[in-house]
Write a protein that holds these residues in place. Structure first.
Motif, mmCIF file in Angstrom:
data_model
loop_
_atom_site.group_PDB
_atom_site.id
_atom_site.type_symbol
_atom_site.label_atom_id
_atom_site.label_comp_id
_atom_site.label_asym_id
_atom_site.label_seq_id
_atom_site.Cartn_x
_atom_site.Cartn_y
_atom_site.Cartn_z
ATOM 1 N N VAL A 31 0.828 -1.209 0.000
ATOM 2 C CA VAL A 31 0.000 0.000 0.000
ATOM 3 C C VAL A 31 0.860 1.256 0.000
ATOM 4 C CG1 VAL A 31 -1.669 1.336 1.334
ATOM 5 C CG2 VAL A 31 -2.001 -1.116 1.046
ATOM 6 N N GLY A 35 -0.128 2.123 -3.467
ATOM 7 C CA GLY A 35 -1.526 2.450 -3.223
ATOM 8 C C GLY A 35 -2.361 1.193 -3.072
ATOM 9 N N THR A 36 -3.654 1.303 -3.279
ATOM 10 C CA THR A 36 -4.571 0.191 -3.022
ATOM 11 C C THR A 36 -4.835 -0.674 -4.249
ATOM 12 O OG1 THR A 36 -6.449 1.670 -3.421
ATOM 13 C CG2 THR A 36 -5.729 1.396 -1.137
ATOM 14 N N ARG A 106 1.873 0.640 -11.198
ATOM 15 C CA ARG A 106 0.843 0.359 -10.199
ATOM 16 C C ARG A 106 0.812 -1.113 -9.838
ATOM 17 N NH1 ARG A 106 -3.841 4.215 -12.704
ATOM 18 N NH2 ARG A 106 -2.971 6.180 -11.956
ATOM 19 N N ALA A 168 -5.099 -1.401 5.178
ATOM 20 C CA ALA A 168 -4.866 -0.797 3.862
ATOM 21 C C ALA A 168 -5.326 0.648 3.828
ATOM 22 C CB ALA A 168 -5.579 -1.616 2.784
ATOM 23 N N ASP A 172 -2.910 3.786 3.363
ATOM 24 C CA ASP A 172 -3.142 4.531 2.124
ATOM 25 C C ASP A 172 -3.356 6.010 2.429
ATOM 26 O OD1 ASP A 172 -3.549 4.635 -0.755
ATOM 27 O OD2 ASP A 172 -5.646 5.086 -0.286
ATOM 28 N N ARG A 173 -4.061 6.305 3.520
ATOM 29 C CA ARG A 173 -4.255 7.703 3.930
ATOM 30 C C ARG A 173 -2.932 8.349 4.331
ATOM 31 N NH1 ARG A 173 -8.670 10.290 6.208
ATOM 32 N NH2 ARG A 173 -10.667 9.612 5.368
ATOM 33 N N ARG A 175 -0.061 7.544 3.161
ATOM 34 C CA ARG A 175 0.907 7.410 2.079
ATOM 35 C C ARG A 175 1.382 8.763 1.546
ATOM 36 N NH1 ARG A 175 0.257 6.376 -3.708
ATOM 37 N NH2 ARG A 175 2.121 5.281 -4.466
#
Length: 205
Positions: A31, A35-36, A106, A168, A172-173, A175
Motif C-alpha cells: 500500500v 496504493g490500493t 501500479r 490498507a 493509504d491515507r 501514504r
C-alpha cells in the motif's frame, strides 16, 4: 455452536489476524509503495487461504496436511520467491515517472495479487499454527456441526477482509504524507526491504 463460543473464536481470530506477521507486513509495504491497486485481490487470497486451512482442520486432515511436507514446502518457497520478486521491482523502480510509467508501476492485477495472498497464507507459519494447533483448543472440531462450520467460515470471510482493509485504508491515507516527507525513491526501497523481510520471516520458520 453457541453464540458465546462463536464470539470467543471471533475474538481470538481477530487478534491473530491483526497481529503483525508476513501478510500484514506485505500488505503495508504494498500500500505504501503502490496504493490500493491490487489490494482487494491480495486480501481475497489471504481469506481463501485461511478458509482452506480451516477446511483442512474441520475435515480432520490436519495430520495429512502436516505430512504433506513436499507440497507445502513448494508452496512456501513459491510465496517467498514472489515476495522477493515484488521487492526487487520496488527497489529498482524509478523515483519519478510520467503518466504512462506510473500506470505500469501500479503493479499486478487483482488476479496476480490473489495468488500472492493465497501462496503467502498457505505458507505462513502463523496461519498454520493457528488452524492446526490453536483452533482445536478453542473449537471442539470432532463435534462441530455443519452449521457451526459455516458460521465459523462466515466469521473468517468477514473478519479477515475487514481487518486487512482497515490496515490498507490507514496506510493509504498516510501514504501521501510519508511520500512527501521521505520521497518516493526512499519509500520504494523501504517497502522493498519490508517485503524482503516478510519473505525472510516465512523462510526461517
Amino acid at each position: 455452536m453457541t453464540f458465546l463460543a462463536l464470539l470467543l473464536f471471533a475474538g481470538i481470530y481477530a487478534a491473530a489476524v491483526a497481529s503483525p506477521g508476513p501478510a500484514v507486513l506485505a500488505l503495508i509495504a504494498r500500500v505504501l509503495s503502490r496504493g490500493t491497486k491490487g489490494v482487494a485481490g491480495f486480501i481475497a487470497g489471504c481469506a481463501i487461504g485461511d478458509l482452506i486451512w480451516f477446511a483442512l482442520a474441520v475435515g480432520g486432515l490436519a495430520v495429512v496436511a502436516q505430512t504433506m511436507q513436499g507440497v507445502f514446502t513448494a508452496i512456501k518457497w513459491a510465496g517467498i520467491a514472489y515476495l522477493l520478486y515484488l521487492a526487487y521491482k520496488l527497489w529498482t523502480a524509478p523515483a519519478q515517472a510520467d503518466a504512462t510509467k506510473a500506470r505500469s508501476l501500479r503493479g499486478e492485477t487483482n488476479g496476480a495479487m490473489l495468488l500472492a495472498g493465497l501462496s503467502l497464507t498457505l505458507s505462513n507459519p502463523k496461519t498454520m499454527v493457528f488452524f492446526l494447533a490453536i483452533l482445536p483448543t478453542v473449537v471442539d472440531l470432532p463435534t462441530l456441526s455443519l452449521l457451526g462450520a459455516f458460521e465459523i467460515g462466515a466469521v473468517i470471510a468477514v473478519l479477515l477482509p475487514a481487518i486487512l482493509a482497515i490496515y490498507a485504508l490507514i496506510f493509504d491515507r498516510a501514504r501521501g504524507a510519508v511520500v512527501g516527507r521521505f520521497g518516493m525513491s526512499r519509500i520504494n526501497k523501504a517497502c522493498a526491504v519490508g517485503l524482503a523481510g516478510a519473505a525472510g520471516l516465512v523462510a526461517t520458520r
